[in-house]
Design a protein around this motif. Structure first.
Motif, mmCIF file in Angstrom:
data_model
loop_
_atom_site.group_PDB
_atom_site.id
_atom_site.type_symbol
_atom_site.label_atom_id
_atom_site.label_comp_id
_atom_site.label_asym_id
_atom_site.label_seq_id
_atom_site.Cartn_x
_atom_site.Cartn_y
_atom_site.Cartn_z
ATOM 1 N N ASP A 212 0.831 -1.191 0.000
ATOM 2 C CA ASP A 212 0.000 0.000 0.000
ATOM 3 C C ASP A 212 0.873 1.251 0.000
ATOM 4 O O ASP A 212 1.517 1.564 0.996
ATOM 5 N N SER A 214 -0.309 4.341 -0.692
ATOM 6 C CA SER A 214 -1.102 5.566 -0.682
ATOM 7 C C SER A 214 -0.506 6.625 0.246
ATOM 8 O O SER A 214 -0.435 7.800 -0.102
ATOM 9 N N SER A 215 -0.029 6.170 1.406
ATOM 10 C CA SER A 215 0.514 7.118 2.365
ATOM 11 C C SER A 215 1.758 7.826 1.817
ATOM 12 O O SER A 215 1.919 9.041 1.956
ATOM 13 N N LEU A 218 0.915 10.280 -0.926
ATOM 14 C CA LEU A 218 0.356 11.502 -0.339
ATOM 15 C C LEU A 218 1.480 12.416 0.163
ATOM 16 O O LEU A 218 1.442 13.632 -0.019
ATOM 17 N N GLN A 246 -4.178 6.397 -9.134
ATOM 18 C CA GLN A 246 -5.447 6.551 -8.411
ATOM 19 C C GLN A 246 -5.560 7.914 -7.738
ATOM 20 O O GLN A 246 -6.644 8.464 -7.610
ATOM 21 N N PHE A 247 -4.422 8.442 -7.303
ATOM 22 C CA PHE A 247 -4.463 9.715 -6.592
ATOM 23 C C PHE A 247 -4.249 10.911 -7.521
ATOM 24 O O PHE A 247 -4.012 12.023 -7.064
ATOM 25 N N LEU B 18 -6.364 7.860 5.188
ATOM 26 C CA LEU B 18 -5.845 6.644 4.557
ATOM 27 C C LEU B 18 -5.722 5.515 5.568
ATOM 28 O O LEU B 18 -6.024 4.360 5.269
ATOM 29 N N PRO B 147 -9.695 9.746 -3.609
ATOM 30 C CA PRO B 147 -10.311 9.006 -4.705
ATOM 31 C C PRO B 147 -11.668 8.453 -4.259
ATOM 32 O O PRO B 147 -11.802 7.958 -3.133
ATOM 33 N N ARG B 150 -11.831 4.882 -2.831
ATOM 34 C CA ARG B 150 -11.397 4.622 -1.451
ATOM 35 C C ARG B 150 -12.465 5.001 -0.445
ATOM 36 O O ARG B 150 -12.647 4.334 0.581
ATOM 37 N N LEU B 219 -7.861 -1.762 -6.182
ATOM 38 C CA LEU B 219 -6.861 -0.958 -5.463
ATOM 39 C C LEU B 219 -5.460 -1.505 -5.622
ATOM 40 O O LEU B 219 -4.507 -0.773 -5.856
#
Lengths: 407, 295
Positions: A212, A214-215, A218, A246-247, B18, B147, B150, B219
């Motif tokens: 993952d 995502s963090s 970001l 995705q972001f 998140l 998003p 999510r 994802l």
């Protein structure tokens, strides 16, 4: 007196005979067989870039060579190192002790490779590294017992980072895999970015492997850097690029620079996600007629196009077997010396030359991932933008810390 | 700009968000484990594999049968749940009277077999599953680009978690279940088919894992190893929450997601280990877990 003379004379004779025996032994193939062990990640993160495909490439090389060298059959065995330095080193130790292995091929995760090359050095066996990236393998970790064939972090940084900065991407945020390879790549990239007039404004070292991102993405977004450099590989790079998409990273005006991207990664992510990505590669299956011809033979066996690592396993094994044939020996120093004397030009390596630090330098390529509209087939993925000449691509010997190099 | 321990507020809030989303995955998965352990006393090491199978069912369903995401959200848990019931019926039941360790070994072996088989066919690079059309894009909240997908994961996971808790703790069916595992002989004498109840429960727990798998498909790359990477963390979550505690699993899952998220900001090198540190602390101070009943 005569007695002493006699004894002396006979001991000299014995010593001479032993020395002679030793030289003849060196010019022979040990146990009458050439034994090649293939060590790679066969089931984890790095499986698809080397793994079973690399083993198949090795088999192809042995078959094409005729299955034997000067009458001595070639034996192949393989093992899964599971990306663990312990498992890798123990496997090779066992190969040395119980099977008298002559050459170890494959080798992917840099941490495993560094551990294995120590075992090879202790036991005077040869290793030809095709999968690993860390440039330290032929720098501070160099030894007379291993060779690094396909690529390393130095040209990756030189090619991609330089090109991105030239295009105006002069502030970087680094996402780095937290182990030997990531650190080496991060260091090489930072050097190139700074030398080209750019700046690394921040970074984060993530655990290996990570699902993952995502963090971290970001955090990279928050840094305001123009470029997010991915100093990781395999599934980690794939995950990072997917998460960035995705972001909305690219839509928001930031650029991604994949520093080590393999063909199978781009294939897995698809062109929609990866189009426009700049990358440096040691080989591409569609780069010319010779490469295509070999790649198509590989495709018939594996139903996938080969990565540069898989092609490199074939190329390096061929060069090795030719050296064994020419010298009539599988002794490490003899074979390595011959391999260094011969220029390397085949479907894989152009203007190739094996240096005394164990680095095989050859032309590298700056490539860009095609857009879905430009691609004509499932594996039509790269466009080659520029060739980076062999002598410019790799770390010059004048900067080497390797103790085999006279500086 | 307001800072929290040297991190801008916006980044901090984004990380919390998140963390909560990751926590929702932990909650869904640990909930399934907790249901299976709490009611059946099976330590289900195949749980990660079931999550992976849920994602694969979604991917392959789309590729070969044209099943879209919304249908997969229902069908994948159903198919994988049925598969789980077959396993319970044919294998787990036979070792039900033995020590827990045997169930653990059996399910672990099954997980390795499923994983290995799929690695053989699909490799490990993983395949991409497209985000469903209706959930693409994202919205700019005050502090981050969120998003849509999510946000949907968080919502869907919370609804399913709370629904499960409600069924087990607040309905008659749930009461039967709890009674059936507490004293099967007595329930049987009341005319309740306890073996069937157990099979259904295992199937339900597995279906929860598969549901998480469907949510994860757009994802993360759908790959055979996606489950084993997650499973150990989820077990730690269950241990922290208290083995078998339904509400404990949900709350701990969300909480651990948050803690992990914050670690990624302040000390990313420890992101993979922080949950285990918490586990060690909890085991030392409260061996039954945060929400477990002291034995």
């Amino acid at each position: 007196m005569t007695f002493i003379k006699k004894t002396l004379a006979s001991s000299i004779a014995i010593a001479a005979a032993t020395a002679l025996a030793a030289t003849t032994a060196q010019a022979e193939i040990s146990d009458g067989e050439v034994r090649i062990g293939y060590l790679a990640d066969m089931s984890g993160t790095y499986r698809d870039l080397a793994g079973p495909g690399g083993l198949e490439a090795l088999r192809m090389a042995v078959e094409d060579f005729g299955g034997s060298v000067n009458g001595a059959p070639i034996e192949i065995f393989s093992a899964d190192d599971r990306n663990s330095a312990d498992v890798g080193a123990n496997t090779v130790r066992e190969w040395v002790d119980t099977r008298n292995v002559d050459m170890v091929a494959g080798m992917v995760a840099s941490s495993v490779t560094i551990a294995v090359t120590n075992v090879l050095k202790e036991n005077d066996k040869l290793g030809i590294v095709s999968g690993s990236a860390a440039s330290s393998i032929t720098n501070e970790h160099c030894s007379p017992n291993h060779i690094h064939w396909v690529y390393d972090t130095y040209p990756l940084a030189n090619g991609t980072a330089w090109a991105v900065v030239q295009q105006g991407g002069d502030t970087w945020f680094m996402l780095t895999a937290d182990y030997a390879f990531g650190h080496a790549l991060e260091g090489d990239v930072t050097r190139v970015v700074e030398e080209s007039g750019g700046e690394v404004v921040g970074g984060v070292r993530h655990p290996f492997p990570t699902d993952d991102f995502s963090s971290y993405i970001l955090q990279a977004q928050g840094s305001g850097a123009k470029v997010i450099g991915l100093a990781n590989a395999g599934a980690d790079t794939v995950n990072a690029i997917n998460t960035a998409s995705q972001f909305g990273v690219v839509e928001a005006g930031q650029q991604l620079a994949g520093l080590l991207v393999f063909l199978n990664d781009v294939h897995a992510m698809g062109l929609e996600t990866t189009q426009g990505l700049l990358l440096t590669t040691g080989w591409y299956w569609d780069m010319d007629e010779e490469a295509r011809a070999w790649a198509e033979r590989y495709y018939e066996r594996m139903e996938r196009m080969p990565t540069m690592v898989q092609a490199g396993v074939y190329s390096s094994t061929m060069h090795y077997l030719q050296a064994v044939e020419a010298t009539g020996s599988d002794d490490t120093a003899t074979v390595r010396k011959y391999m260094m004397e011969q220029p390397i030009n085949d479907f894989f390596a152009r203007n190739g030359r094996l240096r005394e630090d164990g680095r095989m330098v050859h032309d590298m390529y700056l490539a860009q991932v095609k857009s879905p509209a430009d691609s004509t087939g499932e594996w039509d993925l790269y466009e080659i933008l520029a060739t980076i000449p062999a002598e410019e691509a790799y770390r010059p010997l004048s900067e080497s810390q390797c103790n085999l190099v006279q500086n | 700009m307001m800072m929290i321990f040297g991190v801008p507020l916006a980044v901090f809030m984004g990380q919390l968000m998140l963390g909560l989303i990751n926590g929702a995955f932990y909650a869904l998965l640990s909930l399934g484990l907790a249901v299976i352990f709490g009611l059946l006393k099976i330590v289900n090491f195949a749980h990660g594999a079931m999550y992976m199978l849920g994602a694969f069912a979604t991917l392959l369903g789309m590729r070969y049968l044209g099943i879209n995401y919304w249908a997969a959200l229902l069908l994948a848990p159903l198919v994988v749940g049925l598969f789980g019931m077959v396993i319970e019926r044919l294998m787990l039941r036979r070792i039900g009277h033995l020590d827990h360790l045997y169930g653990l070994l059996l399910t672990f072996g099954l997980a390795l077999i499923f994983e290995g088989t799929l690695v053989n066919f699909f490799g490990v690079s993983g395949a991409r599953y497209p985000t469903p059309e209706a959930l693409q894009g994202g919205f700019q909240t005050g502090f981050m680009f969120l998003p849509v997908y999510r946000a949907w994961v968080l919502l869907a996971a919370l609804v399913v978690c709370l629904g499960t808790w409600f069924i087990i703790e607040r309905t008659r069916l749930g009461a039967y279940l709890r009674a059936g595992t507490e004293n099967p002989a007595l329930m049987q004498s009341f005319g309740v088919n306890v073996p069937l109840l157990i099979t259904l429960t295992y199937g339900f727990g597995v279906a929860l894992a598969a549901f998480a798998g469907v949510l994860a498909a757009p994802l993360y790359p759908v790959s055979p190893t996606m489950g084993s990477n997650l499973l150990i963390v989820v077990f730690a979550v269950v241990v922290i929450g208290g083995m078998g505690s339904i509400l404990g699993a949900i709350l701990t899952g969300l909480g651990m997601g948050l803690i992990e998220g914050l670690t990624k900001v302040y000390y990313p090198e420890a992101a993979n280990t922080v949950i285990f540190l918490v586990m060690i602390l909890v085991l030392m101070l409260r061996p039954a877990g945060l929400f477990g009943k002291e034995a």
